[in-house]
Write a protein that holds these residues in place. Sequence first.
Motif, PDB file in Angstrom:
ATOM      1  N   GLY A 101     -53.641  37.119  23.560  1.00 45.56           N
ATOM      2  CA  GLY A 101     -54.689  36.755  22.607  1.00 45.56           C
ATOM      3  C   GLY A 101     -54.934  37.831  21.576  1.00 45.56           C
ATOM      4  O   GLY A 101     -54.506  37.726  20.428  1.00 45.56           O
ATOM      5  N   SER A 102     -55.620  38.889  21.972  1.00 48.09           N
ATOM      6  CA  SER A 102     -55.850  40.028  21.087  1.00 48.09           C
ATOM      7  C   SER A 102     -55.976  41.295  21.929  1.00 48.09           C
ATOM      8  O   SER A 102     -56.327  41.231  23.123  1.00 48.09           O
ATOM      9  CB  SER A 102     -57.122  39.840  20.260  1.00 48.09           C
ATOM     10  OG  SER A 102     -58.284  39.999  21.062  1.00 48.09           O
ATOM     11  N   TYR A 103     -55.712  42.415  21.306  1.00 46.33           N
ATOM     12  CA  TYR A 103     -55.828  43.699  21.997  1.00 46.33           C
ATOM     13  C   TYR A 103     -57.246  43.911  22.496  1.00 46.33           C
ATOM     14  O   TYR A 103     -57.467  44.275  23.659  1.00 46.33           O
ATOM     15  CB  TYR A 103     -55.421  44.830  21.048  1.00 46.33           C
ATOM     16  CG  TYR A 103     -55.664  46.214  21.603  1.00 46.33           C
ATOM     17  CD1 TYR A 103     -54.733  46.833  22.439  1.00 46.33           C
ATOM     18  CD2 TYR A 103     -56.836  46.913  21.291  1.00 46.33           C
ATOM     19  CE1 TYR A 103     -54.956  48.105  22.949  1.00 46.33           C
ATOM     20  CE2 TYR A 103     -57.074  48.183  21.803  1.00 46.33           C
ATOM     21  CZ  TYR A 103     -56.128  48.771  22.628  1.00 46.33           C
ATOM     22  OH  TYR A 103     -56.371  50.028  23.144  1.00 46.33           O
ATOM     23  N   ASP A 104     -58.239  43.674  21.637  1.00 42.79           N
ATOM     24  CA  ASP A 104     -59.627  43.932  22.028  1.00 42.79           C
ATOM     25  C   ASP A 104     -60.055  43.076  23.213  1.00 42.79           C
ATOM     26  O   ASP A 104     -60.712  43.558  24.144  1.00 42.79           O
ATOM     27  CB  ASP A 104     -60.566  43.692  20.838  1.00 42.79           C
ATOM     28  CG  ASP A 104     -60.427  44.746  19.759  1.00 42.79           C
ATOM     29  OD1 ASP A 104     -59.913  45.851  20.068  1.00 42.79           O
ATOM     30  OD2 ASP A 104     -60.809  44.477  18.603  1.00 42.79           O
ATOM     31  N   ARG A 105     -59.689  41.810  23.193  1.00 38.87           N
ATOM     32  CA  ARG A 105     -60.078  40.937  24.295  1.00 38.87           C
ATOM     33  C   ARG A 105     -59.406  41.377  25.592  1.00 38.87           C
ATOM     34  O   ARG A 105     -60.013  41.341  26.673  1.00 38.87           O
ATOM     35  CB  ARG A 105     -59.731  39.489  23.985  1.00 38.87           C
ATOM     36  CG  ARG A 105     -60.099  38.519  25.116  1.00 38.87           C
ATOM     37  CD  ARG A 105     -59.974  37.081  24.686  1.00 38.87           C
ATOM     38  NE  ARG A 105     -60.967  36.752  23.661  1.00 38.87           N
ATOM     39  CZ  ARG A 105     -61.072  35.557  23.086  1.00 38.87           C
ATOM     40  NH1 ARG A 105     -60.239  34.586  23.421  1.00 38.87           N
ATOM     41  NH2 ARG A 105     -61.994  35.343  22.172  1.00 38.87           N
ATOM     42  N   THR A 106     -58.159  41.771  25.496  1.00 37.17           N
ATOM     43  CA  THR A 106     -57.436  42.227  26.685  1.00 37.17           C
ATOM     44  C   THR A 106     -58.073  43.475  27.267  1.00 37.17           C
ATOM     45  O   THR A 106     -58.281  43.586  28.482  1.00 37.17           O
ATOM     46  CB  THR A 106     -55.962  42.497  26.336  1.00 37.17           C
ATOM     47  OG1 THR A 106     -55.367  41.293  25.839  1.00 37.17           O
ATOM     48  CG2 THR A 106     -55.184  42.974  27.543  1.00 37.17           C
ATOM     49  N   VAL A 107     -58.390  44.432  26.408  1.00 28.97           N
ATOM     50  CA  VAL A 107     -59.000  45.682  26.873  1.00 28.97           C
ATOM     51  C   VAL A 107     -60.383  45.416  27.463  1.00 28.97           C
ATOM     52  O   VAL A 107     -60.748  45.980  28.504  1.00 28.97           O
ATOM     53  CB  VAL A 107     -59.069  46.707  25.721  1.00 28.97           C
ATOM     54  CG1 VAL A 107     -59.910  47.921  26.117  1.00 28.97           C
ATOM     55  CG2 VAL A 107     -57.661  47.153  25.331  1.00 28.97           C
ATOM     56  N   ASP A 108     -61.146  44.562  26.827  1.00 28.79           N
ATOM     57  CA  ASP A 108     -62.474  44.232  27.353  1.00 28.79           C
ATOM     58  C   ASP A 108     -62.379  43.563  28.726  1.00 28.79           C
ATOM     59  O   ASP A 108     -63.193  43.834  29.621  1.00 28.79           O
ATOM     60  CB  ASP A 108     -63.214  43.304  26.386  1.00 28.79           C
ATOM     61  CG  ASP A 108     -63.646  43.997  25.101  1.00 28.79           C
ATOM     62  OD1 ASP A 108     -63.602  45.246  25.057  1.00 28.79           O
ATOM     63  OD2 ASP A 108     -64.015  43.285  24.142  1.00 28.79           O
ATOM     64  N   GLN A 149     -48.244  43.761  26.930  1.00 29.91           N
ATOM     65  CA  GLN A 149     -47.937  43.188  25.615  1.00 29.91           C
ATOM     66  C   GLN A 149     -48.901  43.682  24.547  1.00 29.91           C
ATOM     67  O   GLN A 149     -48.488  44.046  23.431  1.00 29.91           O
ATOM     68  CB  GLN A 149     -47.995  41.668  25.694  1.00 29.91           C
ATOM     69  CG  GLN A 149     -46.938  41.034  26.582  1.00 29.91           C
ATOM     70  CD  GLN A 149     -47.243  39.573  26.856  1.00 29.91           C
ATOM     71  OE1 GLN A 149     -47.896  38.903  26.074  1.00 29.91           O
ATOM     72  NE2 GLN A 149     -46.769  39.074  27.985  1.00 29.91           N
ATOM     73  N   ALA A 150     -50.190  43.679  24.876  1.00 31.19           N
ATOM     74  CA  ALA A 150     -51.194  44.081  23.891  1.00 31.19           C
ATOM     75  C   ALA A 150     -51.025  45.536  23.480  1.00 31.19           C
ATOM     76  O   ALA A 150     -51.074  45.877  22.286  1.00 31.19           O
ATOM     77  CB  ALA A 150     -52.597  43.853  24.455  1.00 31.19           C
ATOM     78  N   VAL A 151     -50.815  46.405  24.457  1.00 31.45           N
ATOM     79  CA  VAL A 151     -50.663  47.832  24.171  1.00 31.45           C
ATOM     80  C   VAL A 151     -49.378  48.092  23.393  1.00 31.45           C
ATOM     81  O   VAL A 151     -49.360  48.869  22.422  1.00 31.45           O
ATOM     82  CB  VAL A 151     -50.695  48.631  25.488  1.00 31.45           C
ATOM     83  CG1 VAL A 151     -50.205  50.060  25.269  1.00 31.45           C
ATOM     84  CG2 VAL A 151     -52.104  48.642  26.069  1.00 31.45           C
ATOM     85  N   LEU A 156     -59.928  43.934  30.934  1.00 32.82           N
ATOM     86  CA  LEU A 156     -59.544  44.961  31.898  1.00 32.82           C
ATOM     87  C   LEU A 156     -60.737  45.838  32.260  1.00 32.82           C
ATOM     88  O   LEU A 156     -60.935  46.181  33.431  1.00 32.82           O
ATOM     89  CB  LEU A 156     -58.409  45.818  31.318  1.00 32.82           C
ATOM     90  CG  LEU A 156     -57.862  46.915  32.224  1.00 32.82           C
ATOM     91  CD1 LEU A 156     -57.240  46.334  33.494  1.00 32.82           C
ATOM     92  CD2 LEU A 156     -56.842  47.768  31.472  1.00 32.82           C
ATOM     93  N   GLU A 157     -61.542  46.170  31.273  1.00 33.07           N
ATOM     94  CA  GLU A 157     -62.727  46.982  31.534  1.00 33.07           C
ATOM     95  C   GLU A 157     -63.667  46.283  32.515  1.00 33.07           C
ATOM     96  O   GLU A 157     -64.169  46.896  33.474  1.00 33.07           O
ATOM     97  CB  GLU A 157     -63.459  47.270  30.226  1.00 33.07           C
ATOM     98  CG  GLU A 157     -64.724  48.105  30.411  1.00 33.07           C
ATOM     99  CD  GLU A 157     -65.485  48.314  29.115  1.00 33.07           C
ATOM    100  OE1 GLU A 157     -66.245  49.295  29.031  1.00 33.07           O
ATOM    101  OE2 GLU A 157     -65.322  47.489  28.196  1.00 33.07           O
ATOM    102  N   LYS A 158     -63.908  45.007  32.316  1.00 34.31           N
ATOM    103  CA  LYS A 158     -64.789  44.258  33.222  1.00 34.31           C
ATOM    104  C   LYS A 158     -64.219  44.202  34.634  1.00 34.31           C
ATOM    105  O   LYS A 158     -64.967  44.238  35.621  1.00 34.31           O
ATOM    106  CB  LYS A 158     -65.003  42.845  32.683  1.00 34.31           C
ATOM    107  CG  LYS A 158     -65.854  42.789  31.427  1.00 34.31           C
ATOM    108  CD  LYS A 158     -65.966  41.362  30.896  1.00 34.31           C
ATOM    109  CE  LYS A 158     -66.757  41.333  29.598  1.00 34.31           C
ATOM    110  NZ  LYS A 158     -66.805  39.961  29.012  1.00 34.31           N
ATOM    111  N   ALA A 159     -62.907  44.114  34.743  1.00 34.36           N
ATOM    112  CA  ALA A 159     -62.277  44.059  36.064  1.00 34.36           C
ATOM    113  C   ALA A 159     -62.449  45.363  36.833  1.00 34.36           C
ATOM    114  O   ALA A 159     -62.509  45.356  38.068  1.00 34.36           O
ATOM    115  CB  ALA A 159     -60.797  43.738  35.919  1.00 34.36           C
ATOM    116  N   LEU A 160     -62.530  46.488  36.112  1.00 31.47           N
ATOM    117  CA  LEU A 160     -62.558  47.796  36.762  1.00 31.47           C
ATOM    118  C   LEU A 160     -63.943  48.415  36.845  1.00 31.47           C
ATOM    119  O   LEU A 160     -64.156  49.359  37.627  1.00 31.47           O
ATOM    120  CB  LEU A 160     -61.623  48.766  36.018  1.00 31.47           C
ATOM    121  CG  LEU A 160     -60.136  48.382  35.999  1.00 31.47           C
ATOM    122  CD1 LEU A 160     -59.344  49.390  35.175  1.00 31.47           C
ATOM    123  CD2 LEU A 160     -59.585  48.287  37.406  1.00 31.47           C
ATOM    124  N   ALA A 161     -64.880  47.925  36.075  1.00 33.89           N
ATOM    125  CA  ALA A 161     -66.211  48.541  36.009  1.00 33.89           C
ATOM    126  C   ALA A 161     -66.868  48.578  37.387  1.00 33.89           C
ATOM    127  O   ALA A 161     -66.997  47.546  38.062  1.00 33.89           O
ATOM    128  CB  ALA A 161     -67.090  47.779  35.032  1.00 33.89           C
TER     129      ALA A 161
END
Length: 206
Positions: free
Chosen positions: A127-134, A105-107, A136-141
């Motif tokens: 919520g917001s694109y930035d929060r979603t991307v952040d 949805q965000a993308v 996802l980043e934490k999940a994959l780091a």
Amino acid sequence: MALTFYTNPLSRGRIARWMLEEVGAPYETVVLGYDAAGMKAPDYLSINPMGKVPAIVHDGRVVTEGAAICAYLADAFPAANLAPPMADRADYYRWLFFAAGPVEQAVTNKSLGFTPNEDQGRLAGYGSYDRTVDTLEKALAGRTFVAGDRFSAADVYVGAQVGWGLQFGTLPQREAFTAYWAGLETREAYKRAATIDDALIAEAAA
């Protein structure tokens, strides 16, 4: 059991193709165009009234939606070992459907030029694109796989979203994303799937 795959090589069907190649079961492919003779034809609308691909029909049962197809195939073909044991599926379900929901949805909204304000963000699932991307980043780091210590169907769906996002600029070039995708794009099943779909694209353009 018969397995039929409805797709277009220029679609999210590429995700399902990758999953099918990971499963390794034989399947028939039906390529549909974006027109009245293809995805909008009555015969196909009886399978998916949305007139979208991908869809699979497995022994008479219809499954649509990329994440659902990935989850279904992992369960339908347990010998492929693409789903964790039931006791270990929390991360598997969480990130598979996080990618199918908030990330998608965000993308999509950002690509269409829609950015929700604060009030709208409370209503939007992402919520917001930035929060979603952040998130996802934490999940994959620092992780090779998104759910546990081995590859699963969740990596097919999350990986496809990340790979697509990096290629087309809908996700930022962050280390967590590039490292994760680098570990997936060399998989033999992914390469087979990409080769098949790229050949279909070339054939249509010839």
